[in-house]
Design a protein around this motif. Sequence first.
Motif, short mmCIF file in Angstrom:
data_model
loop_
_atom_site.label_atom_id
_atom_site.label_comp_id
_atom_site.label_asym_id
_atom_site.label_seq_id
_atom_site.Cartn_x
_atom_site.Cartn_y
_atom_site.Cartn_z
N PRO A 221 -9.22 -26.80 189.28
CA PRO A 221 -10.20 -26.94 190.37
C PRO A 221 -10.11 -28.29 191.10
N TYR A 222 -9.01 -29.03 190.91
CA TYR A 222 -8.92 -30.37 191.46
C TYR A 222 -8.55 -30.34 192.94
N GLU A 223 -9.16 -31.24 193.70
CA GLU A 223 -8.83 -31.36 195.11
C GLU A 223 -8.78 -32.82 195.51
N ASN B 276 -17.29 -21.67 191.59
CA ASN B 276 -16.41 -22.48 190.74
C ASN B 276 -16.26 -23.84 191.42
N LYS B 277 -17.01 -24.80 190.92
CA LYS B 277 -17.12 -26.06 191.63
C LYS B 277 -15.83 -26.87 191.54
N TYR C 254 -20.06 -37.55 194.11
CA TYR C 254 -21.41 -37.17 193.72
C TYR C 254 -21.91 -36.05 194.64
N PRO C 255 -22.85 -35.20 194.15
CA PRO C 255 -23.46 -35.24 192.82
C PRO C 255 -22.62 -34.54 191.74
N TYR C 256 -23.01 -34.80 190.52
CA TYR C 256 -22.45 -34.12 189.35
C TYR C 256 -23.41 -33.01 188.96
N PRO D 192 -17.54 -28.47 184.53
CA PRO D 192 -16.95 -28.88 183.25
C PRO D 192 -15.77 -29.84 183.37
N ASN D 193 -15.05 -29.82 184.48
CA ASN D 193 -13.87 -30.66 184.63
C ASN D 193 -14.13 -31.93 185.44
N TYR D 194 -15.39 -32.21 185.69
CA TYR D 194 -15.76 -33.33 186.55
C TYR D 194 -15.17 -34.65 186.04
N LEU D 195 -14.67 -35.45 186.98
CA LEU D 195 -14.17 -36.79 186.70
C LEU D 195 -15.01 -37.79 187.49
#
Length: 282
Positions: free
Chosen positions: A109-111, A128-129, A223-225, A232-235
């Motif tokens: 899901p990375y951009e 799917n964020k 942001y936001p988280y 789940p994959n947030y960095l």
Amino acid sequence: MAHRSRTESCVWRDSNCVCIFKILLFYVIFYGCLAGIFVGTIQALLLTLSKDKPTYQDRVAPPGLSHTPRSDKSEISFTRSDQSSYSKYVQSMNEFLEMYNDTKQNGDPYEDCGKFPGTYKDRSMEENKKVCKFLRSWLNNCSGTDPDYGFMEGNPCVIIKLNRIVNFRPKAPSNNSLLEELQAKITPNEIPIYCKPKRAEDIGQIEEIKYYGIGQGFPLQYYPYYGKQLHPNYLQPLMAVQFVNVTVGKEIRIECKAFGDNIDYSEKDRYQGRFDIKLTVS
């Protein structure tokens, strides 16, 4: 008469047994009803809660500012010529930055959200964020290209992050709330980080403090988280700080702060919006 006495005794015992049975039945029903009410109340409460985000956040404190490597009493003390004295710090940095490896951020899901501070990314409508990339290589000298993160030369690195709060949107600071040293350095849409010696006697004990990352702090496009379930994959964005040419043999107190219009500091919590470290190089 004896026969009548035995009959009366039997009736008395049977009556007692019936009474005991009724009492036990009463308590079984009574406590069963209490248990049912308790379970029903809990279930009703759970129906009002979301598994994706906290229901009540009105008393959540502003986010804490934390650093890697962490140590007892926030002391970073090592000897340049003794690798074993700083190996634990190097290991901590490696473990923390593992998830930021460039090779792990390919595909969904990375951009790419840009290498310059931008405005918030509203992902509330995304099923799917997506996740903004934050590449380890952006931390430059503190990314691990130097396997000792500067400790061998006496120029140690520290990685700084703003702790996660679901749906929190940090607000960029206004100019009148900024230190004069920062006003010319930062751009809009970022939460700047600034570190300096905390005590007057420590001024001049560090030749230079270098910052690596995006801008001078945390860009708002991260942001936001939305929480572990939805994101789940947030960095979270990072800022690396390198202390260059630290005076040898002297304990130096350093304070690092995050600046934002909704980021406060507390005397009761030394990590709320800031932190102190004791740095000793020998």
